[in-house]
Design an enzyme around this catalytic site. Structure first.
Site: not given
Lengths: 536, 366
Positions: A87, A203, A205, A215, A218, A249, A314, A349
């Site tokens: 990730f 954030q 995304h 979405l 990721e 991100r 996001h 984050r």
């Protein structure tokens, strides 16, 4: 002692469902929680509190095993042990997952457990929280609720109250967030005097579907998918030569926005996410949800064609300021999950850290709140609080439809404006005009009208209350963004493009004082990781 | 931009008026979902339109409705697809799901039906003893396999149009059965046999399904509830030899035997054979009761010409019955039962080629 769970929608409809990719933990013997913590600190652009991050990362492995024992169907490797995927922003593959429905799987298993302990937990499904009950000493003693099914207003007395109401994404349009993410908990705590922290940290995304903003996990990039601009270049080479598509991100979203702004995107305003490089069998097994999203919402076979994507709102790193036990400024009131700001995410984050934050601090809040509740008597709440709420709702229903605007029109204007002016790139001029718009909309919302005058499932009147929540929180987001005169994490100011540790390595707290939003600062807790330049 | 007419079924219990249809005109791109059109009508025309919705991404399971008579999620049904099934080519009928009481407009009471049924299957993991220090060690394939049922979002779309539930409202139903398989298929669960006994002995349990395939067709998440019901039956009969009071075990056995022998279904033999082979079955009091009960159906069949009396008594074998036998021999020759899970392998040609590698084998009695 009894526990009641109150939710404005049936619990399995909650937005934790949308966490697709997974949950981070340093559970492998060759990984360490310190490494996870450092990645999180670096990901936060050093705005995260390192004591809280240490707690989250060191308790993570145990939490994964706990979930596994409860029945979460985590992916297994060929030895039958828990397997991981890579990730963003992580120095090891430490994301545990269930295909690309990790949040759904965890949420549903936790609901299974609620059914198992049916005799110990009272469930109030489809009850809407209209306000918190605060006594003369400033202690939270319960909440005022509306039963959505019959419109009844009830006072719920409680020794302790935990807010787990999630984020505020509906302040933006488009957003990856569900329609229920309307900042309810943040606004109620804020109105009751609690401090909000780092609200400017929104954030975006990197991979949301062009058009409707859905979405795309990721996990797709974790499985090896590439990003391309219109010239066919893997542009992340320029921005994050080491981590490429798996940089943090904020870094990837900014890179995409730069490509689009500088004319290297596709004519429709997108860049492309190419999943076709991932083996087909692996796509079907690990990215199934995305196959369906492509098929149902974009008419694309993602195993054969690239997906047009762009950055989209996001998550909010900011929220109600809490300590590591979930305690807010208001005695008796706790917050955990996206609604809270401990802060473990700081300015940005990491993917797969949100489920973890929710679970770890949710558990800690619960344990602390239960401990406190055991040693006290049930407080009382004046019935007049319920009368106030009844009157307030009646007043909304009675508003004159000949003047003023529709509630939904104001919400649309707010969302589009925020996505235009308080997005990936920000500047003083845009932010100040955003604040003016929010203040005008706050005024307009006072006379905004609805159609439904009924009591049974009057979703219209709830929408009017939610709009009020969102406008209050939008104001704090814009205020935080104006205040922070530097670029850190998700806050990028084109007029202050550098990170400025000397002046701004601190949290921005916003509190209502005599009805006026007031800014204060609080220090960032730094233990073992001194701020460094951040590259990927 | 194309223009669509939404014809929404309205019902407000407070109004005192009966349910009725109301039309809303919406101008919108055809690739937008039906939910967007409903929300447009709600936001711009009438805020009192009731529909549960949240994620708009087919993951929260809130917006199950009937679109032109077919149950679906409003958020992942595109307007252009919905209008293609409209009777007049322009008006999209939207009404609440079936098999559940309507609360208001498109909102149904899922607690009264769906969630009650879910509670019936003991919907939580029952492991044996204390958990291990680390994770349970379980095969990769088993976790992928149960993830298919874990993918259920409890939208109720399969419940809405379950024919068996229409006939028997107590039927445990497709969604709750899929939830049951989520535990039966989970190697960490230690109550497999108890669960299967319960589902087989329940008079409205897994043998109530009539294989109409509707739930498989309408499920927005590929959960294929009926397939899970069939797998529960195979586990109950093949692995645990559960001889249930509903006669599901014997019925299935009789069915399989008849096909092996004749190649096609010998209706006249199926019922008595489900109570025991040969004369024993025919003399079984339950069988006689059922035979007498089915007599009017048989007579109606004969009178309408659907059934030729000679065929009832004299069932012909298929001309190439040998080929059917060969299939049976091949299957009987296997050491273990193979479950091909299309959820995992997909349905296109090259994925099927790989299927041998990922076919899920189920363990025998544990």
């Amino acid at each position: 002692m009894t526990v009641g769970i109150i939710s404005k929608i049936h619990p399995v409809r909650s937005h934790s469902n949308a966490a697709q990719g997974g949950i981070n933990a340093a559970l492998n013997p060759d990984d360490s929680w310190e490494s996870h913590a450092f990645d999180t600190v670096k990901g936060s652009d050093y705005l995260g509190d390192q004591d809280a991050i240490a707690i989250m990362c060191s308790e993570a492995p145990e939490e994964i095993l706990h979930l596994e024992h409860l029945g979460v169907t985590f992916h297994r490797n060929d030895k039958g042990l828990l397997g991981t995927r890579a990730f963003g922003g992580a120095s090891a593959a430490r994301t545990y997952y269930v295909a690309d429905i990790t949040g759904q799987a965890i949420l549903h298993v936790l609901y299974e457990q609620m059914l198992k302990y049916d005799d110990k937990i009272d469930r109030y499904e489809e009850w809407f929280t209209v306000g918190l009950a605060i006594d003369d000493d400033g202690r939270c003693t319960g909440a005022i609720m509306r039963n959505i099914r019959d419109g009844a207003i009830e006072v719920f007395r409680a020794k302790t109250v935990i807010l787990a109401t999630g984020g505020s994404g509906q302040i933006y349009k488009p957003t990856t967030n569900a329609l229920v993410c309307t900042a309810d908990g943040m606004a109620m705590a804020y109105r009751s005097g609690a401090a909000l922290m780092d609200m400017e940290m929104i954030q975006y995304h990197p991979t949301t579907l062009l058009g409707n903003g859905l979405l795309i996990t990721e996990g797709a990039r974790g499985e090896g998918a590439h990003l391309y601009n219109a010239a066919g270049e893997r542009f992340m080479e320029k921005y994050a030569p080491n981590k490429m598509e798996l940089a943090s991100r904020d870094v990837v979203s900014r890179a995409e926005q730069t490509e689009i702004n500088e004319g290297r995107g596709f004519p429709d305003g997108s860049v492309h996410l190419d999943v076709t490089v991932v083996p087909k069998k692996r796509i079907h097994e690990a990215l199934r949800e995305i196959v369906m999203v492509g098929r149902d919402f974009a008419g694309i076979d993602i195993t054969k064609e690239p997906i047009p994507i762009r950055p989209g709102q996001h998550y909010i790193m900011g929220g109600i300021k809490t300590d590591v036990d979930g305690r807010t400024d208001i005695p008796g009131l706790y917050a955990a999950g996206e609604v809270a700001c401990v802060s473990v995410h700081g300015g940005n984050r990491l993917g797969a850290n949100s489920l973890l934050d929710t679970l770890i601090f949710g558990k800690r809040s619960g344990a602390h709140a239960a401990g406190v509740a055991k040693s006290m008597n049930m407080p009382s709440v004046a019935d007049s609080q319920a009368d106030d709420v009844r009157n307030e709702i009646q007043a909304i229903i009675a508003r004159d439809k000949s003047g003023g605007r529709r509630v939904s029109d104001i919400k649309d204007e707010l969302g589009e404006m925020m996505n235009d002016k308080v997005a990936v790139y920000r500047d003083e001029e845009g932010l100040k005009s955003a604040l003016e718009v929010v203040k005008r909309l706050q005024e307009e919302s006072k006379t905004a009208w609805i159609d439904d005058a009924g009591t049974i499932f009057n979703q219209d009147v709830l929408g009017a209350i939610e709009l009020g929540y969102m406008l209050d929180i939008a104001e704090t987001i814009v205020m935080g963004a104006i205040e922070r005169k530097e670029s850190r994490g998700a806050q990028f100011r084109t007029d202050y493009p550098e990170r400025n540790d000397e002046e701004w390595l601190k949290h921005i707290d916003i509190k209502l004082k005599d009805g006026t939003p007031t800014i204060e600062y609080s220090p960032v807790t730094i233990t073992q990781w001194q701020p460094q330049e951040r590259t990927y | 931009m194309p223009n669509y007419t939404l014809n929404i079924r309205r019902y407000s219990p407070e109004s005192g008026e009966p349910a009725h249809w109301e039309k809303f005109e919406v101008e919108m791109e055809g690739h937008r979902p039906v939910l967007d059109a409903i929300l447009y009508a709600r936001n711009k025309v009438d805020g009192s339109i009731g529909i549960r919705c949240s994620c708009q991404a087919a993951i929260c399971g809130s917006c199950g409705v009937r679109i032109n008579g077919n149950p679906a999620l409003a958020c992942n049904t595109l307007l252009r697809d919905a209008v293609a099934t409209a009777e007049d080519g322009i008006t999209i009928d939207i009404e609440p799901m079936g098999n559940m009481p309507v609360i208001k407009d498109l909102i149904v009471d899922m607690d009264a039906v769906h969630w009650k049924k879910v509670q019936r299957v003991v919907p939580w993991l029952i492991p044996a003893g204390e958990p291990p220090e680390r994770e349970y060690v379980v095969p990769h394939e088993a976790m992928v396999d149960v993830t298919q049922t874990m993918a259920c979002i409890h939208c109720g779309v399969c419940v809405s149009d379950c024919l068996s539930m229409e006939a028997d409202p107590d039927f445990v139903g497709p969604a709750a059965s899929a939830k049951a398989y989520r535990f039966v298929g989970d190697p960490r669960d230690a109550a497999t046999k108890d669960r299967l006994v319960h589902l087989a002995e329940d008079p409205s349990g897994i043998y109530d399904c009539t294989h109409c395939f509707k739930c498989v067709e309408v499920c927005p998440k590929g959960v294929a509830p009926m397939n899970q019901i069939m797998r529960l039956r195979r586990r109950a009969t093949g692995d645990f030899q559960i001889k249930d009071r509903n006669n599901g075990y014997r019925h299935e056995k009789a069915f399989v035997n008849i096909i092996e022998k004749w190649g096609t279904l010998h209706e006249a033999k199926l019922l008595p054979d489900s109570y025991g082979e040969g004369l024993l079955g025919k003399l079984n009091p339950e069988a006689q009761k059922n035979l007498i009960g089915s007599a009017p159906t048989a007579i109606r069949g004969v009178l309408s010409g659907k059934v030729a009396p000679i065929k009832v008594l004299h069932h012909h074998k298929l001309p190439d019955q040998k080929k059917v036998k060969d299939i049976y021999e091949k299957i009987h020759g296997r050491d273990e039962r193979i479950e091909l899970n299309l959820y995992i392998v997909g349905e296109d040609a090259d994925a099927l080629e790989e299927s041998a590698a990922v076919a899920v084998t189920e363990e025998g009695t544990s």
